[in-house]
Design a protein around this motif. Structure first.
Motif, short mmCIF file in Angstrom:
data_model
loop_
_atom_site.label_atom_id
_atom_site.label_comp_id
_atom_site.label_asym_id
_atom_site.label_seq_id
_atom_site.Cartn_x
_atom_site.Cartn_y
_atom_site.Cartn_z
N LEU A 247 0.82 -1.21 0.00
CA LEU A 247 0.00 0.00 0.00
C LEU A 247 0.86 1.26 0.00
O LEU A 247 0.54 2.26 -0.68
N ASN A 248 1.95 1.25 0.76
CA ASN A 248 2.84 2.42 0.79
C ASN A 248 3.52 2.64 -0.56
O ASN A 248 3.71 3.79 -1.00
N ILE A 249 3.87 1.53 -1.22
CA ILE A 249 4.43 1.65 -2.57
C ILE A 249 3.41 2.30 -3.51
O ILE A 249 3.73 3.18 -4.31
N GLY A 250 2.14 1.84 -3.37
CA GLY A 250 1.09 2.43 -4.19
C GLY A 250 0.88 3.89 -3.89
O GLY A 250 0.68 4.71 -4.81
N LEU A 251 0.92 4.25 -2.58
CA LEU A 251 0.72 5.64 -2.19
C LEU A 251 1.82 6.54 -2.75
O LEU A 251 1.55 7.63 -3.29
N VAL A 252 3.08 6.08 -2.61
CA VAL A 252 4.20 6.86 -3.15
C VAL A 252 4.07 7.02 -4.67
O VAL A 252 4.30 8.11 -5.22
N SER A 253 3.67 5.93 -5.32
CA SER A 253 3.49 6.00 -6.78
C SER A 253 2.42 7.01 -7.15
O SER A 253 2.58 7.79 -8.10
N VAL A 254 1.31 7.02 -6.39
CA VAL A 254 0.22 7.95 -6.66
C VAL A 254 0.69 9.40 -6.47
O VAL A 254 0.39 10.28 -7.29
N ILE A 255 1.46 9.64 -5.39
CA ILE A 255 1.92 11.00 -5.11
C ILE A 255 2.88 11.46 -6.20
O ILE A 255 2.79 12.61 -6.69
N VAL A 256 3.80 10.57 -6.61
CA VAL A 256 4.77 10.95 -7.64
C VAL A 256 4.07 11.24 -8.96
O VAL A 256 4.29 12.29 -9.60
N VAL A 257 3.21 10.31 -9.39
CA VAL A 257 2.50 10.50 -10.65
C VAL A 257 1.58 11.72 -10.56
O VAL A 257 1.47 12.51 -11.51
#
Length: 574
Positions: A247-257
């Motif tokens: 989930l944290n990987i997904g959150l970081v990906s969402v913030i970056v994108v």
């Protein structure tokens, strides 16, 4: 789990209402970030305080409604879990009480105890949690994905890519967990057995100075339980960290994108903030699903163990008289070539035949393990014979309904019990026996003297297992219970071993005088307890090696004569 669904189906209307409330509250909760996004991107630029306040109040109202709805639904879920488990526990107890002796031997008492306690608790926990989180988590997950898709499809796709990995992790770990939790419950059964044995034999353990030995035995079982629990918990503990990492990987990906999209004017700040809130909701939903699957593994293992007992078929069904025809006879008890074995191995009793008329008495004597108690268990149909037949008044016991058969007997078994309560309650045993009958039974059993010596008499309170009585007092109280029910057949299994010879003689005399029409079956180690019986059976390793009166057996049966000679000091007490 099918059996559990059957119980939940009884409250389907109540569950439906709870689900509607839960769904409504969760949908309202989903609206809050959307309103926030609208305020940041569309209302704030207008600089209209009135509009901002209006939408702020709308967010507060949604939060309050969601809170009230979730609390109401959670309380209803707790009620469903409580009532479902109550019915499940009741039916499990009723079925446990209906198990045959053979089935109880199969499951064992400690296992049945843990199924009634810890297993039902695990089911209760799972039902409550699944109703609280099992609805909210999927709606937050699916609803969150749907709403975010309307806000920014690209960011939604980034977030959705991580979900299959989370789903696979939860499925794989939960699949591994069910057999591990079943093994834990088996270990609980073993530890319960040791605790039960030690609690019952605490005086013997102390008398033999074996407290340290029992500590080591308990520690071994405890360590096995800890090891099994560690394996299960270690396996299940992987889920939360792995899910959190994904989930944290997904959150970081969402913030970056999202940052790139805002920088390129493909999205807006309000949407990104709302998106992060929705992602947080989805994260909570996935963690909730992980917890549900963990609870499911334990609950499913326990539900299977409970269903195993509840669905156990009755193996002592009443059989048709077409299969076992009734015969005309004056005998009240008839054994015809009866053989029986435990587990289909070596016969415990073989080819036993005898008959007894109303009012007669029969004594059964023999060495320990010769099959004396087994004959009583077959007579009362605790087990079915392997071959031959047992009849009461010409009717095969297999054709007599259990309720009718049981009322024919007054029984004192070797390991009979006394529960915490008054003497009157222990004698009455829920049968609504009047005081006159209880006092008469106590007089016959030679118990009236010590009972009436108490200041509160028959209202005197007893400890569990009758620990505040002597051995002889306990036996006389148990005989009182057996006689008070006005039985047709009185069964006494080594029930006077703790009595002195004088009291034993008075007891036998009172039974002969007061219960002349009652047929008596006596199992004893002492010749003095059976020497006046109309018929005496001598058993050796399950074989009938002597049958007759006391005088006949002294002449014809060497084993009986040897027993009598060894006890000659008490053999002729009247």
């Amino acid at each position: 789990m099918k059996s559990l669904l059957k119980y939940l189906g009884k409250a389907k209307l109540f569950i439906a209402i709870a689900l509607i409330i839960k769904v409504s509250a969760t949908l309202i909760e989903l609206a809050i970030p959307y309103i926030l996004s609208h305020i940041l991107d569309n209302v704030v630029p207008t600089k209209s305080i009135k509009t901002i306040v209006f939408y702020g109040i709308a967010m507060i109202a949604c939060a309050c409604l969601a809170c009230v709805g979730n609390i109401t639904a959670n309380r209803m879920a707790a009620r469903v879990a409580r009532n479902t488990t109550k019915e499940l526990r009741h039916d499990l107890f009723v079925r446990t009480m209906g198990l045959s002796s053979k089935q109880i031997d199969k499951y064992t008492i400690p296992s049945l105890e843990s199924r009634l306690t810890s297993d039902t608790y695990h089911v209760h926990h799972f039902v409550g949690m699944s109703m609280r989180m099992g609805v909210r988590a999927p709606i937050l997950l699916v609803g969150g994905l749907f709403v975010t898709a309307t806000l920014d499809p690209i960011l939604t796709l980034v977030m959705a890519l991580i979900l299959p990995f989370i789903t696979f992790t939860i499925y794989f770990i939960s699949r591994k967990g069910i057999p591990l939790f079943r093994k834990i419950q088996h270990s609980v059964d073993g530890m319960t057995r040791i605790v039960r044995e030690d609690a019952q034999g605490i005086r013997v353990i102390k008398a033999l100075s074996k407290v340290d030995y029992e500590k080591r035995r308990y520690d071994k079982a405890n360590k096995e339980l800890v090891a099994d629990g560690t394996r299960a918990d270690t396996t299940m503990a992987v889920s939360n960290p792995v899910v959190t990492l994904l989930l944290n990987i997904g959150l970081v990906s969402v913030i970056v994108v999202g940052a790139f999209r805002v920088n390129g004017n493909f999205s807006e700040v309000g949407k990104i903030i709302a998106f992060i809130q929705y992602f947080t909701m989805i994260s909570m939903a996935m963690r909730g699903l992980a917890r549900i699957f963990i609870g499911y593994t334990r609950g499913a293992a326990s539900a299977q163990r409970i269903a195993e007992v509840i669905n156990t078929p009755h193996d002592l069904e009443v059989q048709s008289e077409d299969k076992h025809p009734r015969i005309e006879t004056d005998d009240i008890i008839t054994f015809e070539d009866v053989s029986f074995s435990f587990g289909g191995k070596k016969n415990t009793v073989s080819n036993i035949s005898f008959s007894l008329k109303k009012g007669q008495s029969i004594g059964i004597i023999g060495a320990t393990g010769s099959g004396k108690t087994t004959l009583l268990q077959l007579l009362m149909r605790f087990y079915d014979v392997d071959s031959g037949s047992i009849r009461i008044e010409g009717r095969d016991v297999r054709t007599i309904p259990h309720g009718e058969l049981n009322t024919k007997f007054g029984v004192v078994m070797q390991n009979d019990f006394i529960y915490a309560g008054s003497i009157r309650d222990n004698v009455d045993f829920g049968r609504n026996i009047d005081d006159a009958a209880i006092r008469r039974a106590a007089r016959i059993a030679q118990a009236a003297e010590f009972i009436e010596a108490y200041d509160d008499g028959y209202d005197h309170m007893l400890n569990s297992k009758g620990t505040n009585l002597s051995g002889g007092q306990r036996q006389r109280l148990l005989i009182t219970r057996a006689v008070a029910g006005d039985p047709q057949i009185l069964v006494l299994d080594d029930s006077s071993s703790a009595l002195d010879y004088k009291t034993d003689a008075r007891l036998r005399h009172a039974i002969n005088e007061e219960l002349a029409d009652v047929t008596t079956v006596i199992v004893a180690q002492r010749v003095s307890s059976v020497m006046n019986c109309d018929i005496i059976l001598v058993l050796d390793d399950g074989e009938l090696i002597g049958k007759g009166t006391h005088e006949e057996l002294l002449l014809a049966c060497d084993v009986y004569k040897e027993i009598s000679d060894s006890q000659i000091g008490g053999a002729f007490v009247d």
